[in-house]
Motif scaffolding. Structure first.
Motif, PDB file in Angstrom:
ATOM      1  N   PHE A 144      35.960  86.721  43.856  1.00  0.00           N
ATOM      2  CA  PHE A 144      36.188  88.114  43.479  1.00  0.00           C
ATOM      3  C   PHE A 144      37.068  88.832  44.506  1.00  0.00           C
ATOM      4  N   ALA A 145      36.831  88.578  45.786  1.00  0.00           N
ATOM      5  CA  ALA A 145      37.576  89.253  46.849  1.00  0.00           C
ATOM      6  C   ALA A 145      39.042  88.846  46.806  1.00  0.00           C
ATOM      7  N   GLY A 146      39.926  89.788  47.123  1.00  0.00           N
ATOM      8  CA  GLY A 146      41.346  89.480  47.170  1.00  0.00           C
ATOM      9  C   GLY A 146      42.178  90.637  46.653  1.00  0.00           C
ATOM     10  N   THR A 147      43.478  90.394  46.578  1.00  0.00           N
ATOM     11  CA  THR A 147      44.409  91.419  46.109  1.00  0.00           C
ATOM     12  C   THR A 147      44.691  91.204  44.628  1.00  0.00           C
ATOM     13  N   LEU A 179      43.780  93.806  35.723  1.00  0.00           N
ATOM     14  CA  LEU A 179      44.079  93.353  37.072  1.00  0.00           C
ATOM     15  C   LEU A 179      43.830  91.853  37.151  1.00  0.00           C
ATOM     16  N   GLU A 180      44.590  91.158  37.998  1.00  0.00           N
ATOM     17  CA  GLU A 180      44.363  89.725  38.193  1.00  0.00           C
ATOM     18  C   GLU A 180      44.645  89.356  39.640  1.00  0.00           C
ATOM     19  N   ASN A 181      43.773  88.504  40.218  1.00  0.00           N
ATOM     20  CA  ASN A 181      44.004  88.035  41.583  1.00  0.00           C
ATOM     21  C   ASN A 181      44.459  86.579  41.572  1.00  0.00           C
ATOM     22  N   LYS A 182      44.732  86.024  42.747  1.00  0.00           N
ATOM     23  CA  LYS A 182      45.268  84.656  42.856  1.00  0.00           C
ATOM     24  C   LYS A 182      44.261  83.585  42.452  1.00  0.00           C
ATOM     25  N   ASN A 183      42.973  83.941  42.364  1.00  0.00           N
ATOM     26  CA  ASN A 183      41.942  82.995  41.951  1.00  0.00           C
ATOM     27  C   ASN A 183      41.770  82.946  40.439  1.00  0.00           C
ATOM     28  N   GLY A 184      42.588  83.719  39.702  1.00  0.00           N
ATOM     29  CA  GLY A 184      42.491  83.742  38.247  1.00  0.00           C
ATOM     30  C   GLY A 184      41.432  84.683  37.711  1.00  0.00           C
ATOM     31  N   THR A 200      43.257  95.789  46.839  1.00  0.00           N
ATOM     32  CA  THR A 200      42.488  94.749  47.502  1.00  0.00           C
ATOM     33  C   THR A 200      41.013  95.099  47.408  1.00  0.00           C
ATOM     34  N   PHE A 201      40.218  94.156  46.905  1.00  0.00           N
ATOM     35  CA  PHE A 201      38.774  94.304  46.817  1.00  0.00           C
ATOM     36  C   PHE A 201      38.159  93.395  47.878  1.00  0.00           C
TER      37      PHE A 201
END
Length: 149
Positions: free
Chosen positions: A95-98, A117-122, A144-145
């Protein structure tokens, strides 16, 4: 009797076909795995800054997180309250990330908004917001969360 069977099949086909676009949209987002609530503020003069906090509900537990981020091409100030559905979250650490999003907001008093929203982890988040203040933005935004202990 035969006409009644034909009418039933036609009605079933029509009702199933009308649900197909919603099913395809849900498939494109992935599987819903959690929920979030958030509260944030944005202050902008050309380049802006967003800060706040939220709660992730995932796997029967609640996790607090901090929000920070920037905006390009915005002016004003707003307070944002939002709720969202989290998709494709398989481990809480993912969950954490930009998160990146194209974003638009025009608020004078109160306004409604939404974003995906989407982060690099999908991990994807479909969020609906209510904002208050005076702000105009049409920009790319990165949020960023960061999970809190």
């Amino acid at each position: 009797m035969r006409l009644a069977s034909f009418a039933a099949v036609a009605a079933l086909t029509f009702s199933t076909a009308s649900l197909a676009p919603a099913a395809y949209a849900a498939d494109a987002m992935g599987s819903p795995t959690g929920k979030i609530t958030l509260s944030a503020k944005s202050a902008d003069v050309g380049v802006g800054y967003t800060w706040g906090d939220g709660t992730l509900s995932y796997g029967g537990k609640s996790y607090k997180f901090a929000i920070t981020g920037g905006t390009i091409a915005a002016v004003g100030f707003s307070k944002i309250e939002g709720v969202g559905t989290v998709y494709n979250l398989h481990r809480v650490q993912d969950f954490a990330g930009t998160y990146a999003a194209a974003h638009g907001e025009a608020t004078l008093g109160s306004g409604l908004g939404g974003a995906v929203l989407e982060n690099k982890n999908g991990v994807r988040i479909k969020i609906e917001t209510i904002s208050k203040g005076a702000r105009l933005a049409g920009s790319a935004q990165g949020l960023t969360f960061e999970l809190k202990n």
